[in-house]
Design an enzyme around this catalytic site. Structure first.
Site, PDB file in Angstrom:
ATOM      1  N   GLU A  11       0.580  -1.707   5.157  1.00  0.00           N
ATOM      2  CA  GLU A  11       0.383  -0.299   5.478  1.00  0.00           C
ATOM      3  C   GLU A  11      -0.618  -0.110   6.607  1.00  0.00           C
ATOM      4  O   GLU A  11      -0.468   0.787   7.434  1.00  0.00           O
ATOM      5  CB  GLU A  11      -0.064   0.457   4.216  1.00  0.00           C
ATOM      6  CG  GLU A  11       1.079   0.586   3.216  1.00  0.00           C
ATOM      7  CD  GLU A  11       0.631   0.974   1.815  1.00  0.00           C
ATOM      8  OE1 GLU A  11       0.158   0.084   1.080  1.00  0.00           O
ATOM      9  OE2 GLU A  11       0.758   2.141   1.447  1.00  0.00           O
ATOM     10  N   ARG A  66       0.447   4.990 -14.998  1.00  0.00           N
ATOM     11  CA  ARG A  66       1.168   6.276 -15.032  1.00  0.00           C
ATOM     12  C   ARG A  66       2.504   6.124 -15.735  1.00  0.00           C
ATOM     13  O   ARG A  66       3.185   5.115 -15.591  1.00  0.00           O
ATOM     14  CB  ARG A  66       1.434   6.783 -13.609  1.00  0.00           C
ATOM     15  CG  ARG A  66       0.184   7.081 -12.826  1.00  0.00           C
ATOM     16  CD  ARG A  66       0.538   7.731 -11.479  1.00  0.00           C
ATOM     17  NE  ARG A  66      -0.584   7.598 -10.575  1.00  0.00           N
ATOM     18  CZ  ARG A  66      -0.511   7.034  -9.372  1.00  0.00           C
ATOM     19  NH1 ARG A  66       0.642   6.576  -8.897  1.00  0.00           N
ATOM     20  NH2 ARG A  66      -1.580   6.947  -8.616  1.00  0.00           N
ATOM     21  N   HIS A 115       3.666   6.780  -0.700  1.00  0.00           N
ATOM     22  CA  HIS A 115       3.857   5.387  -0.228  1.00  0.00           C
ATOM     23  C   HIS A 115       4.767   5.342   1.006  1.00  0.00           C
ATOM     24  O   HIS A 115       5.376   4.314   1.296  1.00  0.00           O
ATOM     25  CB  HIS A 115       4.536   4.501  -1.307  1.00  0.00           C
ATOM     26  CG  HIS A 115       3.687   4.186  -2.491  1.00  0.00           C
ATOM     27  ND1 HIS A 115       4.238   4.024  -3.745  1.00  0.00           N
ATOM     28  CD2 HIS A 115       2.373   3.968  -2.623  1.00  0.00           C
ATOM     29  CE1 HIS A 115       3.280   3.731  -4.616  1.00  0.00           C
ATOM     30  NE2 HIS A 115       2.127   3.698  -3.945  1.00  0.00           N
ATOM     31  N   ASN A 132      -8.958   4.043   5.342  1.00  0.00           N
ATOM     32  CA  ASN A 132      -8.308   4.563   4.140  1.00  0.00           C
ATOM     33  C   ASN A 132      -9.435   5.014   3.215  1.00  0.00           C
ATOM     34  O   ASN A 132     -10.051   4.201   2.531  1.00  0.00           O
ATOM     35  CB  ASN A 132      -7.460   3.450   3.513  1.00  0.00           C
ATOM     36  CG  ASN A 132      -6.722   3.905   2.275  1.00  0.00           C
ATOM     37  OD1 ASN A 132      -6.931   5.025   1.791  1.00  0.00           O
ATOM     38  ND2 ASN A 132      -5.872   3.044   1.761  1.00  0.00           N
ATOM     39  N   ARG A 139      -5.401   7.131   6.938  1.00  0.00           N
ATOM     40  CA  ARG A 139      -4.366   7.363   5.932  1.00  0.00           C
ATOM     41  C   ARG A 139      -4.655   8.716   5.292  1.00  0.00           C
ATOM     42  O   ARG A 139      -5.760   8.958   4.808  1.00  0.00           O
ATOM     43  CB  ARG A 139      -4.418   6.278   4.875  1.00  0.00           C
ATOM     44  CG  ARG A 139      -3.460   6.567   3.753  1.00  0.00           C
ATOM     45  CD  ARG A 139      -3.564   5.534   2.674  1.00  0.00           C
ATOM     46  NE  ARG A 139      -2.556   5.809   1.669  1.00  0.00           N
ATOM     47  CZ  ARG A 139      -2.754   5.679   0.359  1.00  0.00           C
ATOM     48  NH1 ARG A 139      -3.918   5.273  -0.094  1.00  0.00           N
ATOM     49  NH2 ARG A 139      -1.785   5.925  -0.481  1.00  0.00           N
TER      50      ARG A 139
END
Ligand code: ADP
Length: 400
Positions: free
Chosen positions: A387, A244, A183, A10, A94
């Site tokens: 993940e 955010r 996601h 990743n 990823r």
């Protein structure tokens, strides 16, 4: 000997997270992270396989991703798990944005890399780093399949009615403006794991997945297929997040430009980095917010209330989209750990068959579990996301 290992990478702009898994039993052989790449204070933290001694740390400058991956390869070789091993089947990467084209994991070719590059304008922070990671890994093992697993892929099943913004169609199409969602690897893993927890096949259940980490997104998954998700063209849309804003009237941006005299970059930074929980109360860590709330801190309470209000709104909306909901699943750092968030998000929703058992909700565990009362119409689950395992699994399935 058949190759059964997968290295998952990743790659971020200044970091590389990695895991080496053995797909015979999905076990982790090594886990690690290189951070602050390109700075004088780079650091590599490597956890070897069980029995391989303790965690190892290396500090000092690591100039670029190439140097970072070589350092990772050295650490793995030290544990007898070198990248030159014939047991390594593939490297799974990823990749944040796969646009409309990539709806499944894909073996990387020059043409695939070029397409990931073409998507840079819609993922300027992420895709360049992902590309660098892939190129670096290719240089290290040119003979090995490199597989791209896209964060957006799981959401490509969204119907047009959910995926399109109501803006001029020609302008949208010319600039590839639509709702992609992110996601996806986590939403795919958690929706499947939730079905398994209920003893059902994914095709039999409708699930609302709430991935609440520092970034946060919700998805509505009908019979194993994503039909709605809260992030859009970029990960800025939707839920209130650590830094955010999530949903906002787009006119706020014109207002900030015209009235407050802010530049596009300043507004971008405001909404992506200085909003959400941190903007509301100065902290983006839910643990700290809980602590401050217990001390009677009003700003922390307001931040929590706004966070939960938005979450509730999405749960209701996705309930309506799905028509029938079998389970609501909480995952990621906040979803897996924040007892008060789960309780507040589902408070006063008995009319929809939704409730949380206070005792079960308070249990701390790393296992997937149910927290709804016995016999509840809708199951409420806490499902730790994974993940890396999902990327490894998809990679391995593709190359086997
Ligand atoms: P990322 O999006 O960076 O992968 P994670 O899924 O690891 O994030 O979630 C990180 C967030 O999880 C932290 O910022 C914090 O708000 C929250 N978190 C972690 N542990 C706890 C806890 N025990 N209680 C409440 N919140 C927690």
């Amino acid at each position: 000997m058949t190759a059964t290992r997968v290295l998952v990478l990743n790659s971020g702009s200044s970091s590389v997270k990695y895991q080496l898994l053995d797909m015979r039993d999905s076990s982790r052989l090594a886990v690690g992270l290189v951070e602050r790449i390109g700075e004088a204070t780079s650091r590599l933290v490597h956890t070897p396989p069980e029995g391989g001694g303790g965690r190892r740390e290396r500090s000092g400058p690591i100039a670029d991703h190439d140097a970072a991956l070589k350092a990772v390869a050295d650490e793995l070789a030290h544990d007898g798990l070198g990248l030159d091993s014939p047991e390594l089947a593939a490297i799974g990467h990823r990749v944040v944005h796969g646009g409309l084209r990539f709806s499944a994991p894909t073996v990387v070719t020059d043409e695939v890399l070029a397409e990931i590059e073409r998507l840079v304008p819609v993922a300027p922070l992420h895709n360049p780093a992902n590309i660098t990671g892939i190129r670096t890994a290719q240089a290290l093992r040119p003979d090995l399949p490199q597989v791209a697993v896209f964060d957006t892929a799981f959401h490509t099943t969204m119907p047009e009615a959910a995926a399109r913004y109501a803006i001029d169609v020609d302008t949208a199409d010319a600039h590839r403006i639509r709702r992609y969602g992110f996601h996806g690897t986590s939403h795919a893993y958690v929706s499947r794991a939730t079905a398994a927890l209920l003893g059902k096949d994914p095709s039999e259940v409708n699930v609302i997945v709430l991935h609440l980490g520092n970034g946060a997104s919700a998805s509505a998954v009908a019979g194993g297929r994503c039909v709605e998700t809260s992030m859009g063209l970029t990960p800025l849309e939707g839920l209130v997040m650590g830094t955010r804003s999530g949903d906002i009237d787009p006119a706020v941006t014109f207002h900030l430009e015209r009235v407050a005299g802010m530049s596009t970059d300043e507004i971008d930074a405001l909404l992506n980095k200085k909003s959400g929980l941190v903007g509301l109360c100065g902290d983006n860590d839910m643990r700290e917010i809980h602590r401050r709330m217990e001390e009677g801190d009003e700003r922390a309470r307001l931040a929590f209330d706004i966070y939960v209000h938005r979450l509730k709104k999405y749960i209701g909306a996705y309930y309506a989209i799905l028509g029938r909901v079998d389970a609501v699943a909480f995952t990621a750092g906040v979803g897996e750990n924040a007892v008060p968030v789960r309780e507040a998000a589902l408070a006063d929703m008995e009319g929809l068959g939704l409730a949380v058992d206070t005792g079960l909700n308070a249990v701390r565990s790393g296992e997937a579990r149910l927290i709804s009362p016995e016999g509840a119409r809708v199951a409420v689950a806490v499902v730790p996301t994974d993940e890396e395992l999902e990327i490894a699994r998809q990679t391995f399935e593709l190359v086997m």
